[in-house]
Design a protein around this motif. Structure first.
Motif, mmCIF file in Angstrom:
data_model
loop_
_atom_site.group_PDB
_atom_site.id
_atom_site.type_symbol
_atom_site.label_atom_id
_atom_site.label_comp_id
_atom_site.label_asym_id
_atom_site.label_seq_id
_atom_site.Cartn_x
_atom_site.Cartn_y
_atom_site.Cartn_z
ATOM 1 N N LEU B 101 50.299 24.470 38.593
ATOM 2 C CA LEU B 101 50.536 24.721 37.501
ATOM 3 C C LEU B 101 49.218 24.446 36.685
ATOM 4 C CD1 LEU B 101 54.364 23.926 37.196
ATOM 5 C CD2 LEU B 101 53.362 26.101 37.296
ATOM 6 N N LEU B 102 48.960 22.895 36.812
ATOM 7 C CA LEU B 102 47.712 22.656 35.884
ATOM 8 C C LEU B 102 46.429 23.319 36.060
ATOM 9 C CD1 LEU B 102 47.826 18.694 36.684
ATOM 10 C CD2 LEU B 102 48.111 19.947 34.593
ATOM 11 N N GLN B 103 46.078 23.928 37.317
ATOM 12 C CA GLN B 103 45.037 24.922 37.472
ATOM 13 C C GLN B 103 45.259 26.112 37.108
ATOM 14 O OE1 GLN B 103 44.109 25.389 41.690
ATOM 15 N NE2 GLN B 103 42.064 25.347 41.271
ATOM 16 N N ALA B 104 46.687 26.478 37.038
ATOM 17 C CA ALA B 104 46.769 28.040 36.344
ATOM 18 C C ALA B 104 46.609 27.683 34.681
ATOM 19 C CB ALA B 104 48.105 28.260 36.690
ATOM 20 N N GLY B 105 46.360 26.685 34.130
ATOM 21 C CA GLY B 105 46.300 26.530 32.891
ATOM 22 C C GLY B 105 47.571 25.932 32.115
ATOM 23 N N VAL B 106 48.575 25.638 32.818
ATOM 24 C CA VAL B 106 49.955 25.373 31.896
ATOM 25 C C VAL B 106 49.470 23.718 31.707
ATOM 26 C CG1 VAL B 106 52.186 24.587 32.111
ATOM 27 C CG2 VAL B 106 51.210 26.450 33.398
ATOM 28 N N SER B 107 49.679 23.561 30.405
ATOM 29 C CA SER B 107 49.436 22.065 29.826
ATOM 30 C C SER B 107 50.291 21.196 30.242
ATOM 31 C CB SER B 107 49.934 22.100 28.253
ATOM 32 O OG SER B 107 51.303 22.162 28.073
ATOM 33 N N ARG B 108 49.962 19.695 30.334
ATOM 34 C CA ARG B 108 50.550 18.435 30.770
ATOM 35 C C ARG B 108 51.670 18.350 30.182
ATOM 36 N NH1 ARG B 108 45.803 18.566 30.291
ATOM 37 N NH2 ARG B 108 44.218 18.107 31.656
ATOM 38 N N GLU B 109 51.721 18.640 28.870
ATOM 39 C CA GLU B 109 52.934 18.433 27.840
ATOM 40 C C GLU B 109 53.965 19.358 28.453
ATOM 41 O OE1 GLU B 109 49.843 19.136 26.931
ATOM 42 O OE2 GLU B 109 49.478 17.164 26.208
ATOM 43 N N ASP B 110 53.988 20.333 28.807
ATOM 44 C CA ASP B 110 54.848 21.423 29.200
ATOM 45 C C ASP B 110 55.438 20.857 30.352
ATOM 46 O OD1 ASP B 110 54.418 23.137 27.120
ATOM 47 O OD2 ASP B 110 53.458 24.773 28.168
ATOM 48 N N ILE B 111 54.712 20.440 31.351
ATOM 49 C CA ILE B 111 54.971 19.976 32.571
ATOM 50 C C ILE B 111 55.909 18.833 32.517
ATOM 51 C CG2 ILE B 111 54.376 19.065 34.953
ATOM 52 C CD1 ILE B 111 51.913 20.965 34.677
ATOM 53 N N ILE B 112 55.444 17.856 31.906
ATOM 54 C CA ILE B 112 56.122 16.410 31.526
ATOM 55 C C ILE B 112 57.352 16.765 30.749
ATOM 56 C CG2 ILE B 112 55.956 14.229 30.475
ATOM 57 C CD1 ILE B 112 53.039 14.286 31.207
ATOM 58 N N LYS B 113 57.257 17.644 29.846
ATOM 59 C CA LYS B 113 58.739 17.953 29.029
ATOM 60 C C LYS B 113 59.605 18.336 29.829
ATOM 61 C CE LYS B 113 58.405 21.072 25.942
ATOM 62 N NZ LYS B 113 57.790 22.010 25.027
ATOM 63 N N THR B 114 59.342 19.168 30.809
ATOM 64 C CA THR B 114 60.161 19.872 31.709
ATOM 65 C C THR B 114 60.752 18.922 32.603
ATOM 66 O OG1 THR B 114 58.726 21.918 31.633
ATOM 67 C CG2 THR B 114 60.476 21.577 33.504
ATOM 68 N N VAL B 115 59.903 18.057 33.110
ATOM 69 C CA VAL B 115 60.506 17.291 34.282
ATOM 70 C C VAL B 115 61.474 16.015 33.333
ATOM 71 C CG1 VAL B 115 59.735 15.183 35.733
ATOM 72 C CG2 VAL B 115 58.612 17.200 35.625
ATOM 73 N N ASP B 116 61.035 15.626 32.275
ATOM 74 C CA ASP B 116 61.653 14.708 31.566
ATOM 75 C C ASP B 116 63.082 15.093 31.007
ATOM 76 O OD1 ASP B 116 60.188 12.540 31.750
ATOM 77 O OD2 ASP B 116 59.177 12.795 29.752
ATOM 78 N N SER B 117 62.971 16.339 30.708
ATOM 79 C CA SER B 117 64.463 17.004 30.562
ATOM 80 C C SER B 117 65.579 17.120 31.390
ATOM 81 C CB SER B 117 64.041 18.458 29.719
ATOM 82 O OG SER B 117 63.822 19.425 30.976
ATOM 83 N N ILE B 118 64.926 17.449 32.780
ATOM 84 C CA ILE B 118 65.845 17.393 33.780
ATOM 85 C C ILE B 118 66.383 15.995 34.046
ATOM 86 C CG2 ILE B 118 66.564 18.198 35.941
ATOM 87 C CD1 ILE B 118 63.657 19.729 35.761
ATOM 88 N N THR B 119 65.494 14.979 34.398
ATOM 89 C CA THR B 119 65.752 13.704 34.678
ATOM 90 C C THR B 119 66.630 13.119 33.594
ATOM 91 O OG1 THR B 119 63.682 12.808 33.765
ATOM 92 C CG2 THR B 119 63.876 13.357 36.154
ATOM 93 N N SER B 120 66.517 13.320 32.416
ATOM 94 C CA SER B 120 67.282 12.628 31.380
ATOM 95 C C SER B 120 68.748 13.301 31.329
ATOM 96 C CB SER B 120 66.532 12.676 29.985
ATOM 97 O OG SER B 120 66.472 14.089 29.794
ATOM 98 N N LYS B 121 68.736 14.567 31.704
ATOM 99 C CA LYS B 121 70.076 15.232 31.743
ATOM 100 C C LYS B 121 70.838 14.661 32.922
ATOM 101 C CE LYS B 121 69.708 19.684 31.901
ATOM 102 N NZ LYS B 121 69.265 20.969 32.589
#
Lengths: 126, 126
Positions: B101-121
């Motif tokens: 995802l990083l190599q494809a240009g997706v931002s770190r924020e988007d990735i971390i935000k996604t992971v955080d939202s699941i783990t906190s849920k």
DNA sequence: CTAACTGTACTATGTGTCTTAGTACAGTTA
DNA sequence: TAACTGTACTAAGACACATAGTACAGTTAG
């Protein structure tokens, strides 16, 4: 320039598509640039021309490249942006994987630690 | 109890393996408990008995279940721990996906935000 | 003991995808 | 003109997956 794993479960043509997209994302293959011809690439990586054609056809249909009969296959001007937006849709795959790990009993700490270590590693090389 | 997607690229027997592991991880299938017989499950989800057998054989070889001819297929005592340690090895898959995802240009924020939202849920339902 | 269950082991068959092979055609370009 | 380009076919093989059917041995409830 290309590494093909014939034993993998993912088809060769898909491996080629993935690697070309990575080369474009990394800026190694620049927008507007011409890709190797179907025949030359097929010889280079010891794969049937039809397989290369299938890969190029897939890239074309994604709008990543544009093929012109008689001229060649070229990286589209907005290729990197297209790849990026496609990748963003893949965040759902990230969601699925994380949920799978959680359900299997992997701790949140391990997951977050893993993600952080990668994202920060990439931060250095900025 | 089981949902099979015949159109998926992942084989049916593998879908069965995955779902049984999830049921065990979730505590729905308890350790020591008996699984449905090869024939009954094959009827229940409209799949050939051989396909079920292949799934059970895979689970057996992973030490998740133990099959006894004449008796049945049972969840092994340490099944959950085995699944968890297997899943931990899958953290490398997480690494690969995030790097892609990083190599494809997706931002770190988007990735971390996604992971955080699941783990906190998942944290809420604790 | 018997009948009905259990897992297991085969063979045979069909199907779909991927890949290779070969040929051919039309457009481009030096 | 000659050598390149992508494209479009057909044919064949390989392979994994799934289905179908049969058979055997162990277990268990009646």
């Amino acid at each position: 320039m290309f590494t093909i794993n014939a034993l993998s479960r993912t088809p060769v043509y898909e491996q080629i598509v993935d690697q070309i997209e990575k080369l474009i994302s990394a800026g190694i293959l620049k927008e507007g640039e011409q890709l190797p011809s179907v025949r030359s690439l097929s010889i280079q990586i010891s794969v049937n021309p039809n397989t290369i054609q299938k890969a190029y056809g897939e890239l074309d249909s994604r709008g990543i490249t544009g093929s012109v009969p008689g001229r060649g296959c070229f990286v589209m001007p907005n290729a990197r942006e297209r790849i990026k937006s496609r990748a963003k849709e893949k965040l759902s795959a990230l969601t699925a994987l994380v949920e799978e790990l959680l359900q299997a009993g992997v701790s949140r700490e391990d997951i977050i630690k893993t993600v952080d270590s990668i994202t920060s590693k990439k931060e250095e090389s900025k």
